[in-house]
Scaffold this motif. Sequence first.
Motif, short mmCIF file in Angstrom:
data_model
loop_
_atom_site.label_atom_id
_atom_site.label_comp_id
_atom_site.label_asym_id
_atom_site.label_seq_id
_atom_site.Cartn_x
_atom_site.Cartn_y
_atom_site.Cartn_z
N ALA A 146 44.74 33.90 53.68
CA ALA A 146 45.30 35.07 53.01
C ALA A 146 44.27 36.18 52.80
N ASP A 147 44.61 37.36 53.28
CA ASP A 147 43.84 38.55 52.93
C ASP A 147 44.32 39.12 51.60
N VAL A 148 45.56 38.82 51.26
CA VAL A 148 46.16 39.25 50.00
C VAL A 148 47.01 38.12 49.46
N LEU A 185 47.74 47.68 45.63
CA LEU A 185 47.04 47.07 46.76
C LEU A 185 46.34 48.12 47.61
N LEU A 186 47.02 49.21 47.92
CA LEU A 186 46.40 50.25 48.75
C LEU A 186 45.23 50.90 48.02
N SER A 187 45.32 51.02 46.71
CA SER A 187 44.20 51.56 45.94
C SER A 187 42.97 50.67 46.06
N LEU A 188 43.21 49.34 46.06
CA LEU A 188 42.10 48.40 46.24
C LEU A 188 41.56 48.46 47.67
N GLN A 189 42.46 48.41 48.64
CA GLN A 189 42.02 48.38 50.04
C GLN A 189 41.28 49.65 50.44
N LYS A 190 41.75 50.79 49.96
CA LYS A 190 41.15 52.08 50.34
C LYS A 190 40.11 52.55 49.33
N LYS A 191 39.84 51.71 48.31
CA LYS A 191 38.81 52.00 47.30
C LYS A 191 39.09 53.30 46.54
N GLY A 207 37.58 40.31 46.83
CA GLY A 207 37.30 41.72 47.06
C GLY A 207 37.82 42.63 45.97
N GLY A 208 38.82 42.15 45.23
CA GLY A 208 39.39 42.94 44.15
C GLY A 208 40.66 42.29 43.64
N ALA A 209 41.13 42.77 42.50
CA ALA A 209 42.36 42.24 41.92
C ALA A 209 43.05 43.34 41.14
N ALA A 210 44.36 43.17 40.97
CA ALA A 210 45.15 44.12 40.20
C ALA A 210 46.14 43.34 39.36
N LEU A 211 46.23 43.67 38.08
CA LEU A 211 47.11 42.98 37.15
C LEU A 211 48.02 43.98 36.45
N ASP A 212 49.31 43.68 36.41
CA ASP A 212 50.22 44.44 35.55
C ASP A 212 50.60 43.60 34.34
N VAL A 213 50.14 42.36 34.29
CA VAL A 213 50.44 41.45 33.19
C VAL A 213 49.16 40.72 32.81
N THR A 214 49.01 40.45 31.52
CA THR A 214 47.85 39.71 31.01
C THR A 214 48.33 38.72 29.95
N ALA A 252 39.21 38.50 49.73
CA ALA A 252 40.66 38.68 49.59
C ALA A 252 40.99 39.42 48.31
N PHE A 253 42.21 39.97 48.26
CA PHE A 253 42.70 40.68 47.09
C PHE A 253 43.78 39.83 46.40
N PHE A 254 43.80 39.90 45.07
CA PHE A 254 44.77 39.16 44.27
C PHE A 254 45.56 40.12 43.40
N LEU A 255 46.90 40.00 43.43
CA LEU A 255 47.78 40.83 42.61
C LEU A 255 48.65 39.93 41.74
N ASN A 256 48.86 40.32 40.49
CA ASN A 256 49.78 39.59 39.62
C ASN A 256 50.67 40.56 38.86
#
Length: 315
Positions: A186-188, A100-106, A241-248, A215-219
């Motif tokens: 939700a911002d996240v 999340l911080l990597s997304l927020q801080k680019k 605004g961005g997303a991060a996945l550890d599962v697909t 908003a950012f989405f994490l899964n």
Amino acid sequence: MKIAVPMYVREKDKAVLEAAAPGAEFVYGKDAAALQGAEVIIGNVSPKKLAGLTSLKWLQLNSAGADAYCRPGILAPQVQLTNSTGAYGQALSEHMLALLLSLQKKLYLYHQNQLQHQWKDEGEVTSLEGATVVIVGFGDIGRAFGRLCRLLGAHVIGIRRHRGAVPPDADEMGTLEDLPRFLARADVVASVLPGTPETTHLYDGKLFQAMKPGAFFLNCGRGNAVVQEDLARALTEGHLGGAALDVTDPEPLPADSPLWDVPNLLMTPHISGEHHLAQTWDKVAAIAARNLKHYLAGEPLENVVDRETGYKKSI
């Protein structure tokens, strides 16, 4: 009594397990010979390998997720099934916070620029201070992530299966039926849901469009909870605004999947859990050892899985 241990083990894990069941025969490894004749299995194995293990009375998973073992025909009704709920909160919550911080801080953009030898300002960033974070799946992992977010100044809304009192790790609570009305705030949105029929393809185009723009989405739960084409569209069109996945879905992600080239998407290959953090495996071994003592004493086991829901049974 034969106890098969197919999971990853260190020497100190062997010592912890064997001290819990003195005199038992411990066999380590995943091959068929190691599993055959075992009364107890400690660790995840391919569900297909469980067929024909007529001596099996109890399966202790090294994972928190148990959905693959809850399907009809995988385990005989009399076989007890337990998981490792409580072992993964630290590892997954820290991984999610890092993403999340990597997304927020680019930071991911600056890393790309570094690889291209570019000194470039990527503009405004966002903060968890004052942000609203919706955590879908407010169990051990969700609560741990909620604690971290609140420490950094976020307003945390937890989503779980049943209504109840608001725990100290959240500011508000709701159920899945409340999710649509929370998304606009939700911002996240962070998902740590297990795999169940109820959660399959929960996150579709309709839900992504209901989220606040930017908003950012994490899964870090299950890949099949997300309609990946809809997520890719929401990111490509700039709604999220961005997303991060550890599962697909599937895993490993095929090399020709369009997800690899979606903008503002970070992916890690399902490595937030397992034994990557030493403290996690200490907890996995401790849970298994406590349950071994319970089993030998004829006492109720911890973390018994409800095979109808795939969740740990409520006490």
